[in-house]
Design an enzyme around this catalytic site. Structure first.
Site, PDB file in Angstrom:
ATOM      1  N   THR A 172       0.731   0.718  -5.605  1.00 53.90           N
ATOM      2  CA  THR A 172      -0.186  -0.422  -5.644  1.00 53.90           C
ATOM      3  C   THR A 172      -1.541   0.094  -6.108  1.00 53.90           C
ATOM      4  O   THR A 172      -2.280   0.706  -5.343  1.00 53.90           O
ATOM      5  CB  THR A 172      -0.296  -1.078  -4.260  1.00 53.90           C
ATOM      6  OG1 THR A 172       1.009  -1.481  -3.835  1.00 53.90           O
ATOM      7  CG2 THR A 172      -1.207  -2.295  -4.309  1.00 53.90           C
ATOM      8  N   LYS A 228       1.089  -8.045  -7.550  1.00 55.86           N
ATOM      9  CA  LYS A 228       1.227  -7.315  -6.284  1.00 55.86           C
ATOM     10  C   LYS A 228      -0.041  -7.426  -5.448  1.00 55.86           C
ATOM     11  O   LYS A 228       0.009  -7.677  -4.229  1.00 55.86           O
ATOM     12  CB  LYS A 228       1.551  -5.853  -6.584  1.00 55.86           C
ATOM     13  CG  LYS A 228       1.408  -4.889  -5.413  1.00 55.86           C
ATOM     14  CD  LYS A 228       2.357  -5.194  -4.284  1.00 55.86           C
ATOM     15  CE  LYS A 228       2.240  -4.110  -3.199  1.00 55.86           C
ATOM     16  NZ  LYS A 228       3.039  -4.426  -2.003  1.00 55.86           N
ATOM     17  N   LYS A 250      -8.193  -0.995   0.910  1.00 55.24           N
ATOM     18  CA  LYS A 250      -8.188  -0.622  -0.510  1.00 55.24           C
ATOM     19  C   LYS A 250      -7.665  -1.753  -1.379  1.00 55.24           C
ATOM     20  O   LYS A 250      -8.235  -2.078  -2.426  1.00 55.24           O
ATOM     21  CB  LYS A 250      -7.331   0.640  -0.682  1.00 55.24           C
ATOM     22  CG  LYS A 250      -7.130   1.107  -2.110  1.00 55.24           C
ATOM     23  CD  LYS A 250      -5.800   0.657  -2.721  1.00 55.24           C
ATOM     24  CE  LYS A 250      -4.604   1.215  -2.001  1.00 55.24           C
ATOM     25  NZ  LYS A 250      -3.329   0.825  -2.671  1.00 55.24           N
TER      26      LYS A 250
END
Length: 297
Positions: free
Chosen positions: A94, A170, A239
């Site tokens: 990711t 995503k 994040k």
């Protein structure tokens, strides 16, 4: 197929095992070599360097963040420097949209192929080959990879010919999961302060209006206040919220709720809870409501 696999953490380990179960030979690398031992006992070859994983047809990377992916892919002796022309890098990490665009350009310049294939699912889904694989890349490149994705998950979604689009999808999904965690945490704090049993309340929600897996999984963790071991660490959730905000800024799409989530996760990480599961952001709602961690409600 001869496959390299870089990154044997909570997610990568299960993915690598399932590729082996599907009959592929794997050469595996992890920064902490001991994580490769279980796979070598099952027939994988342990690599001493990233370059040694790049001799086959495909190399997967499953790493924690942009910095790790950039180092492994673009660094000295990395994937771009080591992969033969025509071979394929499948990035399941990711990462930011911007880095995915850089990787696509670097591989194209080197005559290599690049596919983005991040996944939805926690470590237990990775181990059980029940992931949802979000794929983007050139259709001709994707065609021979389909059996690999089928070995990893229950369904593959091809969203674009442009690899970075899979990363955007995503990140958008993780933004929605973070929103679920925050809203469920707030709702549980509300009813718990009135004396309603937390688990009973979550069972009611997930048996009626909110039966989706995200509500079942994270509602259960929130009700039980079970944040260790972390299936997905809070600092990684933070994040991802930062990355979705960066993508939104680039596309000029306001995400007011993501800005709220940014500050909630920042608070959690700043107070020393960054290694807990990201569902621990729900503890902030308990704190704000005056509910202590030992409160039986």
């Amino acid at each position: 197929m001869d496959i390299g696999f870089v990154g044997l953490g909570n997610m990568g380990r299960g993915m690598a095992v399932n590729l082996m179960k599907a009959g592929h030979h794997l050469t595996v690398y992890n920064r902490s070599p001991e994580k490769a031992e279980a796979l070598t006992r099952q027939g994988a070859t342990a690599a001493r360097t990233v370059a040694e994983t790049c001799s086959g047809d495909v190399v997967f990377t499953m790493l924690s963040d942009d910095s790790a992916v950039e180092d492994v892919t673009l660094g000295e002796g990395g994937v771009v420097a080591s992969l033969r022309p025509g071979a394929t890098h499948v990035s399941s990490s990711t990462i930011s949209v911007a880095l995915s665009q850089r990787l696509a350009a670097a591989h194209a310049d080197a005559g290599q192929r690049y596919v983005s294939a991040p996944v939805f699912g926690r470590p237990e889904a990775a181990a059980a080959a029940q992931l949802f694989v979000i794929v983007a890349g050139d259709p001709e490149t994707l065609r021979p990879l389909s059996p690999l994705f089928e070995a990893l998950g229950q369904r593959t979604f091809v969203v674009s010919a442009l690899p970075h689009t899979a990363n955007l999808v995503k990140l958008s999904g993780n933004f929605l999961i973070a929103s679920v965690i925050e809203s469920v945490g707030e709702a549980v704090a509300l009813v718990a302060k009135a004396g309603v049993d937390r688990q009973q309340y979550v069972d009611l929600l997930t048996s009626t209006l909110f039966a989706a897996p995200a509500y079942r999984t994270y509602g259960g963790l929130i009700a039980a206040r079970q944040f260790e071991p972390a299936g997905f660490a809070a600092r990684l959730g933070f994040k991802d919220v930062r990355l979705v905000l960066a993508a939104a800024e680039q596309l000029e799409v306001p995400l007011p709720l993501a800005s709220l989530l940014h500050d909630r996760f920042l608070t959690l990480v700043a107070t020393g809870a960054g290694d807990l599961d990201w569902s621990a952001v729900s503890t902030l709602a308990d704190r704000d409501a005056g509910l202590g961690s030992d409160d039986p409600a």
